[in-house]
Scaffold this motif. Structure first.
Motif, short mmCIF file in Angstrom:
data_model
loop_
_atom_site.label_atom_id
_atom_site.label_comp_id
_atom_site.label_asym_id
_atom_site.label_seq_id
_atom_site.Cartn_x
_atom_site.Cartn_y
_atom_site.Cartn_z
N ARG A 282 1.48 6.90 -6.67
CA ARG A 282 0.49 7.98 -7.04
C ARG A 282 0.72 9.51 -6.66
O ARG A 282 0.47 10.24 -7.51
N GLN A 283 1.40 9.48 -5.59
CA GLN A 283 2.21 10.79 -5.22
C GLN A 283 2.91 11.35 -6.49
O GLN A 283 2.86 12.45 -6.83
N ALA A 284 3.60 10.24 -6.97
CA ALA A 284 4.74 10.89 -7.89
C ALA A 284 4.08 11.24 -9.37
O ALA A 284 4.22 12.25 -9.92
N MET A 285 2.94 10.56 -9.41
CA MET A 285 2.02 10.71 -10.82
C MET A 285 1.45 12.04 -10.57
O MET A 285 1.38 12.93 -11.39
N ARG A 286 0.95 12.49 -9.39
CA ARG A 286 0.40 13.55 -9.03
C ARG A 286 1.38 14.79 -9.23
O ARG A 286 1.23 15.87 -9.95
N MET A 287 2.56 14.73 -8.84
CA MET A 287 3.77 15.51 -9.01
C MET A 287 3.87 15.83 -10.38
O MET A 287 4.34 16.80 -10.64
N ARG A 288 4.16 14.89 -11.10
CA ARG A 288 4.17 14.82 -12.59
C ARG A 288 3.54 15.44 -13.36
O ARG A 288 3.62 16.66 -14.37
N THR A 289 2.09 15.54 -12.95
CA THR A 289 0.84 16.02 -13.85
C THR A 289 0.60 17.49 -13.19
O THR A 289 -0.46 18.11 -13.94
N ARG B 1 0.84 -1.22 0.00
CA ARG B 1 -0.18 -0.02 -0.09
C ARG B 1 0.91 1.24 -0.01
O ARG B 1 0.51 2.20 -0.69
N ALA B 2 1.98 1.11 0.70
CA ALA B 2 2.89 2.44 0.72
C ALA B 2 3.62 2.54 -0.80
O ALA B 2 3.53 3.65 -1.00
N LYS B 3 3.84 1.58 -1.36
CA LYS B 3 4.50 1.84 -2.46
C LYS B 3 3.38 2.26 -3.41
O LYS B 3 3.81 3.17 -4.36
N VAL B 4 2.26 1.71 -3.64
CA VAL B 4 1.27 2.37 -4.52
C VAL B 4 0.93 3.83 -4.13
O VAL B 4 0.79 4.50 -5.12
#
Length: 68
Positions: free
Chosen positions: A58-65, A51-54
């Protein structure tokens, strides 16, 4: 007008001599809360690594977009 300001401060529980002390106490409580919160997050990440990895992905995806 100064009397109404003093009355307002007194009604809200603020006393002129204690303002600095209460602000320091608030910062101390906030620092303890944030330490406890970070400790709880680290424990949760150790207990549920998938769950931590997911969540990190998700946080990385939010930061990229995110657009500035």
């Amino acid at each position: 007008m100064p009397e109404s300001e003093n009355q307002r401060e007194h009604d809200q529980g603020h006393e002129p001599g204690l303002t600095r002390e209460s602000a320091a106490e608030r910062r101390r409580r906030r620092a303890k809360f944030l330490r406890d919160l970070n400790e709880a997050k680290e424990l949760r990440d150790r207990v549920q690594p998938r769950r931590a990895k997911v969540a990190r992905m998700r946080q990385a995806m939010r930061m990229r977009t995110f657009r500035w």
